[in-house]
Each structure stands twice: as structure tokens, then as C-alpha cells.
Design an enzyme around this catalytic site. Structure first.
Site, PDB file in Angstrom:
ATOM      1  N   ASP A 184       3.489  -1.767   0.441  1.00  0.00           N
ATOM      2  CA  ASP A 184       3.142  -0.540   1.152  1.00  0.00           C
ATOM      3  C   ASP A 184       1.721  -0.680   1.707  1.00  0.00           C
ATOM      4  O   ASP A 184       0.932  -1.485   1.213  1.00  0.00           O
ATOM      5  CB  ASP A 184       3.231   0.641   0.175  1.00  0.00           C
ATOM      6  CG  ASP A 184       3.293   1.979   0.894  1.00  0.00           C
ATOM      7  OD1 ASP A 184       3.355   1.983   2.143  1.00  0.00           O
ATOM      8  OD2 ASP A 184       3.277   3.016   0.208  1.00  0.00           O
ATOM      9  N   LYS A 204       7.195   7.012   4.527  1.00  0.00           N
ATOM     10  CA  LYS A 204       7.317   5.588   4.197  1.00  0.00           C
ATOM     11  C   LYS A 204       7.456   5.350   2.697  1.00  0.00           C
ATOM     12  O   LYS A 204       8.192   4.460   2.279  1.00  0.00           O
ATOM     13  CB  LYS A 204       6.154   4.796   4.757  1.00  0.00           C
ATOM     14  CG  LYS A 204       4.784   5.216   4.279  1.00  0.00           C
ATOM     15  CD  LYS A 204       3.691   4.441   4.993  1.00  0.00           C
ATOM     16  CE  LYS A 204       2.311   4.910   4.601  1.00  0.00           C
ATOM     17  NZ  LYS A 204       2.052   4.850   3.160  1.00  0.00           N
ATOM     18  N   THR A 205       6.758   6.167   1.882  1.00  0.00           N
ATOM     19  CA  THR A 205       6.881   6.005   0.430  1.00  0.00           C
ATOM     20  C   THR A 205       8.305   6.344  -0.017  1.00  0.00           C
ATOM     21  O   THR A 205       8.869   5.671  -0.892  1.00  0.00           O
ATOM     22  CB  THR A 205       5.858   6.897  -0.301  1.00  0.00           C
ATOM     23  OG1 THR A 205       4.543   6.590   0.183  1.00  0.00           O
ATOM     24  CG2 THR A 205       5.906   6.667  -1.800  1.00  0.00           C
ATOM     25  N   GLN A 232      -3.673   3.195  11.177  1.00  0.00           N
ATOM     26  CA  GLN A 232      -4.392   3.663   9.985  1.00  0.00           C
ATOM     27  C   GLN A 232      -5.126   2.522   9.274  1.00  0.00           C
ATOM     28  O   GLN A 232      -5.438   2.629   8.096  1.00  0.00           O
ATOM     29  CB  GLN A 232      -3.418   4.340   9.019  1.00  0.00           C
ATOM     30  CG  GLN A 232      -2.770   5.594   9.597  1.00  0.00           C
ATOM     31  CD  GLN A 232      -1.903   6.302   8.575  1.00  0.00           C
ATOM     32  OE1 GLN A 232      -2.397   6.920   7.639  1.00  0.00           O
ATOM     33  NE2 GLN A 232      -0.601   6.215   8.762  1.00  0.00           N
TER      34      GLN A 232
END
Length: 761
Positions: free
Chosen positions: A227, A34-35, A258
Site C-alpha cells: 500500500d 484502496k485499503t 500523493q
């Protein structure tokens, strides 16, 4: 201009990247890149679509993550990356408040906020709450901690003291909590100070009260990226929604599997609110994991499917199947720590691993002590996350308090800390007297002391404060004429730390080294930010979190709670303390939602591992002041590692034998290298042990020789414990361990294979 090479992205990432206009939510599984997606999307906007970098905002949840994103973008965009706002929510809010906070109303009479406001750490906050409770004459055991929780809880929900009271009318002590919350806010306002939660709340208030300021930032940030969206609390969500209201180009990336910070306000509800507030949003999923082996991913999927509050998402990977997951049942916490220490020693010594490849993760910090002892025994270097942090050390707190007071004269908390540091014979009564006089004259302690001639101050008080007044005058004059880094160096000389810590003791040497480290930190900051003020330097160090201190280049084992390592990954992970009450934590008021968060926490722990994953639990553990016999965690059953009845079906240890355990090995080497394992009943307790191979004459001779080499009475030396004498070697043929009595340390049981012991002639 060269286009961005997007070939590193998979099809799902490309699909998300190409959603340029309008709201987008990406549900990104652990280790799914994702980063990388967020970084390349920003670079694509700038290079391929000619978006001005100043119109892009990127929010992450740690300074470490923000710095890593900036480094990646510099590689992709060069100097243009410096024009992008990349920061945490708190850092972004501080920037905005430094520019505009003077417009906000203060809750305390005759007080106001200015751009040099202090940011109170949790330590400052706790001290202030105790002061407030004393002033209110509220004396209840443990009440300060309770008040601190409720203040933070109220602010995360954006509730004033009175709104919080209305919503919690049935809460015990709610009236005293409300009084304390209100008085605490007034204290902060009169000290020109904000705590961490206020940084968010005051930014929301600013945007709400001044639409023109909100419009300025809406117009600037045309493309917003967030994010770890699942970790946003209610106020953070409100700020993000306000900023995106004009252009609606908001790109959020998160994973409800998460979401592990509900205790500090994070809420899965924000994902649902996003769908409500941006009804035309596009939903994407990233399910391919690049981090972990197939065995680890399969285990994680088995666990998390037991949660009901989640979007359907199944992780998968093209990585190798990998090593089988190891599950170890220890007799107690010391056996568990011995097992882990032996495994790490073996893998480093025999399999080419580095210490930094290992993480030992626990639900509770309280479980780390046996591991610290065993790591010392085996000379294993380690770092504990959540321990005594650099900025919590006395000499650093005092140095920072000097800087806070000099930049913000209203900060009475910092004033009280430094007026008698170093020792000047000034006690609590004198400090209270000065603060009372300052309040009477409607001024600050800073101004009162520097200009004591103008006020009616008792001669004895004047005499007592004169040494501090002389220091304050020197520092005040220097701050007007010196650059930031030069002033901080000068401050250290004026305080004269070398005289304060003048002995050659290890403690004093360590404190002076910490001061040196602080000066290096300041030099680095002002080198990279030459136009910054001392206030901005203070801001940069105040917003540091645990994970920001992590450096994978340092060859240490990481010993940490699961909460503190989210965002990190390791080749080898040990998850310890997997018993009911320990992980998951079970309290009398636990709800189904609490259990789902515990399961998400376990999911995060599992998905930190890349190659090797070992889970362990103990038959008994010393907890809450007594040794307790514990049931294995339900998560082991849900992962299909052991077969048990549910905890509801088994409510006492006497029923433990009903558990149909299936064990991996109990030996000191990893599964791939170890012998088979059997299990048997001893009395009413089930115990596992390694089956020894048939002892032929050659093996017997080797074992006898080992017993002779490490015979009782022989002298040994250890790098940490010094000299010792072997007092027992029973079972050395099987365990390879001996008991050694060290002078001044006591008896330690150590492995002759892995412990750094040397036989003396």
C-alpha cells in the site's frame, strides 16, 4: 467455507481484485477505497482461492494502518488473519534481521551484529553524530544536522560512504561528510546498533549476500501487497522487487498525486521502475472518491492538473455537492488564528460538531503557536502532531535506555544516558574513562562494571561506579529469571522513580503518570504477545510514528503539518498559511520538481476534508525574525479561488493591488450563516470587512445592552487565565469581542459569545 461478500466493491475495484496472477499496479486516487480493495483481495485469496495465509505479505506505511488492516481481516477471516504478515517495511525488516543478522559482516574491527541489536531513534542518531564529529575534531556550526541529512540520503539510495562521495564530488564539505558517515557506521557496528535507515539497508545486504535466505522468503511470500507504493524509497523498492522476483505476484497500490516524502527518499521513479522490472504488469485506476463532497473534489482536480509528472487521473464522487469552499484573507497570523478559533467554537456550539471533527493543517510547524494561544483562550481542546512526543520525554527516554542497555550490552549511547540517572555523581570524564577501559580490555562497559574485580580499575573509579554496579547486578539477575512484563515492572521499582520525582509539582506528577502509561503499554504488549522478549517490546515502541498516536475517539482539534496527517480524514479542515514562501515553500534552489511536490502536498491537505474546507492566508506574517508582507499562494489561483497574476509577474508586495481578489466572507461565522462581504482600499492596502445590516432601534438597543453587560471595569473569570478586568469594549456591537487584563497573564482579546468567560458579581 463461506465465500467473501464482494458486493461492497465497485466495478473498478472488482476489476483490480480479479487480477490474481502476475504484477499489478493500481493507481488509486485519494479516498478511493484502496485499503478496502487490498483487504478484500487478501480475504478473497484466502477464502475463495484457498491460498495459505502464511504465503501472503501485506506492507503498509504506518503501524496504525497495519493494525487497522489486521482488524478488518480478522473480521473477514477470523483467526486465519493472524498468520498473514501485515506490517510496515521497517517492522518486516526487523523481524528478518532478528533471525539472520548474525551472518552479516560488520564494518568495525572486532565487532559483530547479533539478534539483540539496538534500534537507534533520531535522537540517538543525532547524539552519535555529535560524538563522531568531536572524535574527528570537525567543528563547524550546524554541521551535525547537515551530516545527518546526507547519511540518511545516502542510505535511502543504498550508497556506501565512498559511493556517495563519488556521486557528490562537487558538494561542499563532501570529504568531511564522507569521513563522518564512515565513522558513524563504525560506531553503530561497535555498539551492535542500527538506525532506522539501516533496517532497510541491512535487509537488502542480507538478501544480496545470502541467496538462500532470500529464497526462503521468496518461497514463503507468494502474494505480495504494498500500500502507499508512491512513498517507497529506493531501498524499499529493491527489497520488494527481490521478494517478488520468484513468483511475480506483486500487487502495488499508490497515487503519484500523493507522493510527498521525497525529503526522506520517496520517489515517483519507483512507479516507472516497476514498469521496467515487470514489463507485463497490468495497470488499473481507482478514480471514484468516497470521502469528500463534490465541491472539494472539484477543487482538488483543478489544483493537481497543474502537475506535469503524473498519470492522467480525474477524481469524481457521487457524494453531495456540499458547502462552498471558504477562502479567508487575514490581516496577520493572529487575525487568522482568531478567525479559525471563532469558527470552530461556533460550529461546535451551534451546529453540533465535535472538536475531533476539525483539523488545522499547515506546511510548517512554526506557524502553530498563534493557534495554540487562541485555542487556550477559547478553551478548545487540541493536540499538536509533531510536538513533544511521548517517547521523547526525559523519563521515558531514560527508562527505554535502561532496557536497551540491558538487552544489548554493546550500546554505549544508552550506557552514557543511564549511568548517572538517577544522579550518582558520575560525570562525562568518568563515563569516557569507563568506555576507554572497556575498549582497552576488548570488552563492554556492561561486562567491565559487573566484573570490575577482574580488571585493573582505579579504587576511586570503582567507588564512583559501585552504586550503578549494584543496580546493574540486580537488574541483570532479574532479567535472567523474570518474564518480560514482570521485569519491566521490577526495573521501575529498582530505579525508584517515585524518589526521583518526589515533589507534588505538576511536572513531577506528570512524569510519574507517564511512567504508569509506559507500564500499561508494556502490560498490553505482553498480554497480546505472551512469548515475546523485551527486545521485541522495544522494537514495537521504537518504530512508532506520529500518526500512530492519533485516536479519533479523543475529542480534540488536530493541529498538525500536512505531512503528519496523510492517511487521515476530517469533517472540517482549515489549511492555513497559504502565502508564497510559506505554502509553497520557495527557496533559492527550488526546482520545478520541488514545486510539483509542494502542489501534491496541497492536494493531500485538500483531500483530507469531507464536508467543510476553509483556506486562509495573511497579508503579513512574522517570519524569519521579521514581519514580512506576503503574496497569496499561487495554489489559490490554481484552485480558482482568487484571481492573481503569477508570482513571477509579481515580485514585490507593492504590486499587491494588481491582484483581483474575490473573497468569501471575513466574518466570524461560516459562510452559510454569515453576511455579505465587500472590500475597499485603505491607503495602498486592500482590506475586507463584513457589511453590517441597517442598525434599527431594536438592534441599537441590543448593542447598547451588550456594551453595558461587558462594561469597562467589570470583573470576569476564565478557566485557564483566572480572574481579569475588562479594559476595552470598543466595537463590541460588531465583533462581540472585549479586551481583558488577566492577573499574571496579560491582556487577551476574547469573544463574549464563545470564550469561556464568566462575569463576576
Amino acid at each position: 467455507m463461506d465465500k467473501i461478500d464482494l458486493s461492497v466493491l465497485n466495478s473498478a475495484q472488482m476489476n483490480a481484485l480479479n487480477q490474481i496472477n502476475g504484477p499489478v499496479m493500481v493507481l488509486a486516487g485519494a479516498g478511493s477505497g484502496k485499503t478496502r480493495l487490498v483487504t478484500y483481495r487478501i480475504a478473497y485469496l484466502v477464502k475463495d482461492l484457498d491460498v495459505n495465509p502464511e504465503n501472503i505479505l501485506a506492507i503498509t506505511f504506518t503501524n496504525k494502518a497495519a493494525n487497522e488492516m489486521k482488524e478488518r481481516l480478522i473480521k473477514l477471516l477470523g483467526g486465519e488473519a493472524n498468520d498473514i504478515w501485515i506490517s510496515t517495511f521497517h517492522s518486516m525488516c526487523v523481524k528478518i534481521l532478528r533471525r539472520h543478522i548474525s551472518g552479516l559482516k560488520s564494518t568495525a574491527p572486532n565487532s559483530f551484529f547479533d539478534s539483540n541489536f539496538s534500534i537507534y531513534t533520531d535522537t540517538d542518531k543525532d547524539k552519535t553524530i555529535k560524538t563522531v564529529l568531536q572524535n574527528l575534531k570537525i567543528d563547524k556550526e550546524g554541521f551535525a544536522q547537515k551530516v545527518a541529512f546526507h547519511i540518511s540520503n545516502a542510505k535511502n539510495k543504498n550508497l556506501t560512504p565512498w559511493d556517495y562521495q563519488k556521486q557528490n564530488q562537487d558538494l561542499p564539505d563532501i570529504e568531511d561528510i564522507t569521513r563522518a558517515y564512515s565513522a558513524y557506521q563504525n560506531f553503530l557496528a561497535s555498539n551492535n546498533a542500527l538506525d532506522f535507515d539501516d533496517l532497510l539497508v541491512k535487509t537488502y545486504e542480507l538478501f544480496n549476500e545470502y541467496p538462500d535466505i532470500l529464497y526462503r522468503y521468496q518461497n514463503r511470500f507468494k502474494y505480495i501487497h504494498i500500500d502507499e507504493f508512491q512513498d517507497t524509497n529506493h531501498v524499499q523498492y529493491l527489497i520488494a522487487e527481490m521478494l517478488a522476483r520468484l513468483n511475480k505476484n506483486i500487487f502495488v497500490v499508490g497515487d503519484e498525486d500523493q507522493c510527498i516524502y521525497s525529503w526522506r527518499g520517496a520517489s515517483i521513479q519507483n512507479i516507472r521502475d516497476f514498469a521496467r522490472d515487470f514489463p507485463d504488469y497490468k495497470l488499473m485506476k481507482l478514480e471514484q472518491n468516497y470521502r469528500s463532497s463534490k465541491q472539494i473534489i472539484t477543487l482538488a482536480n483543478k489544483l493537481i492538473k497543474h502537475n506535469a509528472q503524473r498519470n492522467d487521473k480525474i477524481l469524481w464522487t457521487e457524494n453531495e455537492s456540499g458547502l462552498k469552499i471558504d477562502c479567508y484573507r487575514a490581516g496577520d497570523e493572529f487575525d487568522e488564528a482568531e478567525f479559525v478559533a471563532n469558527q470552530i467554537s461556533y460550529l461546535v456550539r451551534e451546529q453540533g460538531y465535535s472538536y475531533s471533527d476539525f483539523a488545522v493543517l499547515t506546511r510548517l510547524n512554526a506557524l502553530t503557536a498563534p493557534f495554540e494561544e487562541k485555542f487556550l483562550n477559547y478553551n478548545i481542546p487540541y493536540q499538536v502532531f509533531g510536538g513533544n512526543k511521548f517517547f521523547d520525554r526525559l523519563e521515558i527516554k531514560n527508562l527505554v535506555s535502561y532496557l536497551k542497555f540491558l538487552t544489548n550490552p554493546y550500546d554505549s549511547t544508552s550506557f552514557a544516558r543511564i549511568i548517572n540517572y538517577p544522579k550518582r555523581g558520575i560525570g562525562e570524564a568518568t563515563i569516557a574513562n569507563i568506555l576507554s577501559l572497556a575498549e582497552f580490555h576488548n570488552t563492554t562497559a556492561y561486562h567491565l562494571i559487573l566484573n570490575s574485580d577482574e580488571y585493573l580499575i582505579d579504587a576511586s573509579l570503582e567507588r564512583r561506579v559501585k552504586p550503578f554496579k549494584d543496580v546493574l547486578k540486580k537488574l541483570n539477575d532479574a532479567m535472567q529469571s523474570m518474564e518480560g512484563v514482570d521485569f519491566i515492572n521490577y526495573l521501575v521499582k529498582v530505579i525508584d522513580f517515585k524518589s526521583i520525582y518526589s515533589t507534588n509539582s505538576e511536572e513531577d506528577i506528570s512524569r510519574l503518570l507517564n511512567i504508569d502509561s509506559f507500564l500499561v503499554m508494556a502490560q498490553e504488549f505482553f498480554k497480546n504477545n505472551p512469548k515475546s522478549s523485551v527486545s521485541e517490546f522495544l522494537q514495537s515502541i521504537t518504530l512508532v510514528s506520529d500518526i500512530d498516536d492519533y485516536d479519533e475517539k479523543i475529542d480534540n482539534v488536530t493541529l498538525a503539518t500536512v505531512h503528519s496527517v496523510k492517511g487521515l480524514e476530517f469533517r472540517c479542515v482549515y489549511i492555513i498559511g497559504l502565502e508564497e514562501k510559506m505554502f509553497p515553500i520557495i527557496r533559492g534552489y527550488s526546482t520545478a520538481e520541488d514545486m510539483e511536490e509542494e502542489r501534491r502536498l496541497m492536494f493531500v491537505a485538500i483531500t483530507r476534508a469531507k464536508e467543510r474546507l476553509t483556506l486562509s492566508y495573511a497579508r503579513s506574517r512574522f517570519v524569519y525574525g521579521k514581519r514580512d508582507y506576503l503574496l497569496p499562494s499561487r495554489f489559490l489561483n490554481e484552485c480558482e479561488l482568487i484571481q492573481t497574476k503569477t508570482p513571477e509577474e509579481n515580485n514585490s508586495f507593492s504590486q499587491l493591488n494588481n491582484y483581483g481578489y474575490t473573497y468569501s466572507n471575513m466574518y466570524r461565522k461560516p459562510m452559510a450563516e454569515s453576511s455579505a462581504v465587500s472590500s475597499t482600499f485603505i491607503g495602498s492596502q486592500k482590506k475586507s470587512f463584513s457589511i453590517r445590516p441597517f442598525e434599527n432601534s431594536e438592534t441599537k438597543k441590543k448593542n447598547e445592552n451588550l456594551a453595558n453587560v461587558y462594561a469597562i471595569g467589570k470583573k470576569v473569570s476564565h478557566p485557564k487565565f483566572g480572574q481579569g478586568t475588562i479594559i476595552a469594549n470598543d466595537g463590541i456591537a460588531i465583533t462581540k469581542c472585549v479586551s481583558i487584563k488577566f492577573d499574571g497573564v496579560g491582556v487577551k482579546t476574547l469573544s463574549v459569545e464563545y470564550a469561556p468567560i464568566t462575569l463576576e458579581e
